[in-house]
Design a protein around this motif. Structure first.
Motif, mmCIF file in Angstrom:
data_model
loop_
_atom_site.group_PDB
_atom_site.id
_atom_site.type_symbol
_atom_site.label_atom_id
_atom_site.label_comp_id
_atom_site.label_asym_id
_atom_site.label_seq_id
_atom_site.Cartn_x
_atom_site.Cartn_y
_atom_site.Cartn_z
ATOM 1 N N LEU A 1 0.827 -1.201 0.000
ATOM 2 C CA LEU A 1 0.000 0.000 0.000
ATOM 3 C C LEU A 1 0.867 1.258 0.000
ATOM 4 O O LEU A 1 1.969 1.255 0.548
ATOM 5 C CB LEU A 1 -0.909 0.017 1.232
ATOM 6 C CG LEU A 1 -1.996 -1.057 1.313
ATOM 7 C CD1 LEU A 1 -2.791 -0.884 2.590
ATOM 8 C CD2 LEU A 1 -2.927 -0.993 0.109
ATOM 9 N N PRO A 2 0.377 2.352 -0.601
ATOM 10 C CA PRO A 2 1.134 3.607 -0.594
ATOM 11 C C PRO A 2 0.960 4.352 0.723
ATOM 12 O O PRO A 2 0.556 5.510 0.757
ATOM 13 C CB PRO A 2 0.515 4.371 -1.763
ATOM 14 C CG PRO A 2 -0.908 3.937 -1.764
ATOM 15 C CD PRO A 2 -0.880 2.466 -1.378
ATOM 16 N N VAL A 3 1.224 3.667 1.830
ATOM 17 C CA VAL A 3 1.015 4.250 3.153
ATOM 18 C C VAL A 3 2.308 4.163 3.943
ATOM 19 O O VAL A 3 2.846 3.078 4.160
ATOM 20 C CB VAL A 3 -0.109 3.519 3.921
ATOM 21 C CG1 VAL A 3 -0.260 4.107 5.315
ATOM 22 C CG2 VAL A 3 -1.424 3.610 3.159
ATOM 23 N N ALA A 4 2.824 5.294 4.347
ATOM 24 C CA ALA A 4 4.032 5.332 5.163
ATOM 25 C C ALA A 4 3.972 6.553 6.062
ATOM 26 O O ALA A 4 3.301 7.537 5.748
ATOM 27 C CB ALA A 4 5.281 5.389 4.280
ATOM 28 N N GLU A 5 4.660 6.475 7.186
ATOM 29 C CA GLU A 5 4.711 7.595 8.123
ATOM 30 C C GLU A 5 6.150 7.913 8.480
ATOM 31 O O GLU A 5 7.051 7.069 8.370
ATOM 32 C CB GLU A 5 3.925 7.284 9.403
ATOM 33 C CG GLU A 5 2.437 7.491 9.260
ATOM 34 C CD GLU A 5 1.738 7.607 10.603
ATOM 35 O OE1 GLU A 5 0.810 8.423 10.693
ATOM 36 O OE2 GLU A 5 2.105 6.893 11.550
ATOM 37 N N VAL A 6 6.335 9.149 8.929
ATOM 38 C CA VAL A 6 7.627 9.565 9.459
ATOM 39 C C VAL A 6 7.429 9.996 10.907
ATOM 40 O O VAL A 6 6.319 10.327 11.331
ATOM 41 C CB VAL A 6 8.250 10.720 8.649
ATOM 42 C CG1 VAL A 6 8.497 10.305 7.210
ATOM 43 C CG2 VAL A 6 7.368 11.962 8.714
ATOM 44 N N LEU A 7 8.515 9.968 11.648
ATOM 45 C CA LEU A 7 8.534 10.471 13.020
ATOM 46 C C LEU A 7 9.301 11.778 13.018
ATOM 47 O O LEU A 7 10.480 11.820 12.667
ATOM 48 C CB LEU A 7 9.198 9.467 13.951
ATOM 49 C CG LEU A 7 9.277 9.886 15.428
ATOM 50 C CD1 LEU A 7 7.886 9.927 16.044
ATOM 51 C CD2 LEU A 7 10.171 8.911 16.214
ATOM 52 N N VAL A 8 8.616 12.856 13.399
ATOM 53 C CA VAL A 8 9.234 14.178 13.503
ATOM 54 C C VAL A 8 9.605 14.413 14.957
ATOM 55 O O VAL A 8 8.795 14.154 15.855
ATOM 56 C CB VAL A 8 8.274 15.277 13.007
ATOM 57 C CG1 VAL A 8 8.863 16.661 13.247
ATOM 58 C CG2 VAL A 8 7.966 15.077 11.511
ATOM 59 N N THR A 9 10.823 14.867 15.206
ATOM 60 C CA THR A 9 11.282 15.135 16.559
ATOM 61 C C THR A 9 11.751 16.579 16.676
ATOM 62 O O THR A 9 12.232 17.181 15.715
ATOM 63 C CB THR A 9 12.435 14.197 16.951
ATOM 64 O OG1 THR A 9 13.525 14.361 16.028
ATOM 65 C CG2 THR A 9 11.972 12.740 16.923
ATOM 66 N N ALA A 10 11.614 17.141 17.871
ATOM 67 C CA ALA A 10 12.041 18.519 18.127
ATOM 68 C C ALA A 10 12.283 18.686 19.619
ATOM 69 O O ALA A 10 11.669 17.999 20.439
ATOM 70 C CB ALA A 10 10.996 19.520 17.638
ATOM 71 N N HIS A 11 13.180 19.600 19.971
ATOM 72 C CA HIS A 11 13.531 19.845 21.368
ATOM 73 C C HIS A 11 13.244 21.293 21.767
ATOM 74 O O HIS A 11 13.296 22.206 20.937
ATOM 75 C CB HIS A 11 15.029 19.584 21.604
ATOM 76 C CG HIS A 11 15.408 18.142 21.590
ATOM 77 N ND1 HIS A 11 15.639 17.457 20.410
ATOM 78 C CD2 HIS A 11 15.614 17.266 22.599
ATOM 79 C CE1 HIS A 11 15.990 16.208 20.692
ATOM 80 N NE2 HIS A 11 15.965 16.070 21.997
ATOM 81 N N VAL A 12 13.011 21.487 23.061
ATOM 82 C CA VAL A 12 12.976 22.823 23.638
ATOM 83 C C VAL A 12 14.422 23.220 23.962
ATOM 84 O O VAL A 12 15.114 22.471 24.635
ATOM 85 C CB VAL A 12 12.134 22.864 24.921
ATOM 86 C CG1 VAL A 12 12.181 24.257 25.555
ATOM 87 C CG2 VAL A 12 10.697 22.455 24.629
ATOM 88 N N PRO A 13 14.896 24.364 23.451
ATOM 89 C CA PRO A 13 16.296 24.758 23.711
ATOM 90 C C PRO A 13 16.538 25.076 25.176
ATOM 91 O O PRO A 13 15.619 25.349 25.928
ATOM 92 C CB PRO A 13 16.476 25.998 22.832
ATOM 93 C CG PRO A 13 15.099 26.550 22.643
ATOM 94 C CD PRO A 13 14.170 25.364 22.633
#
Length: 218
Positions: A206-218
């Motif tokens: 299937l054309p289904v995929a996800e990414v994991l986005v990460t971010a920090h508080v400085p």
């Protein structure tokens, strides 16, 4: 955002357990995403983080199960949390994530403002309006330095279209059209640092995929 006692929430839980969705790769997709989220959470926990916030926690308990011994806060609609409150594995905070104020509400429930925490949105971001995500990012940026945000989101336009079709067939709809790059830019504008994304799950044919986005508080 639709109430997370929803057809899509039940679908995700059922898919992880196996069944008809496996024929299309859907079960593998949800299990792969869950496994990567759990791996990330255990790694963060091992690094010393004591506080975890699950925004739009849904019916599933797999993320919380990976955090035994930590202080876990689950935020979602009241009807969803009512299904889980009897278990008592977390501090439950009813909240509509289209509204600002979840961070202050958690502060009143015991989230320590002077300690970093990890905030997770798993399978939730696409159901929030862009305005709500901007508000959420701004609130997260006000948490303690070193706090980490984890967000799963469709990997590309094709994945978003395919996942949106499934959600639509179940009576749900996506509330924004942010690509991973656009989400990263939004988080950067909110003052977050070390913003990155990595592919974490796909559904085979299937054309289904996800990414994991990460971010920090400085």
């Amino acid at each position: 955002m639709a109430d997370r006692v929803s057809r899509t929430a039940r679908l995700a839980s059922a898919a992880r357990a196996g069944g008809p969705l496996d024929l299309l790769g859907g079960g593998r997709f949800f299990r792969a995403r869950a496994a990567e989220v759990e791996r990330q959470l255990r790694q963060i926990r091992a690094g010393g983080t004591e506080q975890f916030v699950l925004l739009g926690a849904g019916l599933d308990a797999h993320a919380g199960a990976a955090l035994k011994g930590a202080r876990v806060f689950e935020v979602d609609r009241p009807t969803t949390l009512a299904h889980k409150a009897a278990v008592g594995l977390a501090t439950y905070q009813p909240w509509d994530l289209e509204r600002a104020g979840w961070a202050d509400a958690l502060g009143e429930r015991g989230l320590a403002a002077d300690q970093p925490c990890c905030v997770l949105l798993e399978g939730v971001a696409m159901y929030l309006s862009t305005t709500a995500i901007e508000q959420l990012a701004g609130e997260f940026a006000g948490l303690a330095s070193g706090s980490l945000l984890l967000v799963t989101t469709p990997a590309d336009r094709l994945a978003r279209w395919a996942m949106g079709l499934v959600a639509g067939a179940l009576g749900e709809r996506f509330a924004n059209d942010l690509s991973p790059a656009e989400l990263c830019s939004l988080l950067t504008r909110a003052g977050l640092v070390d913003v990155a994304s990595a592919r974490v799950a796909d559904a085979g044919p299937l054309p289904v995929a996800e990414v994991l986005v990460t971010a920090h508080v400085p």
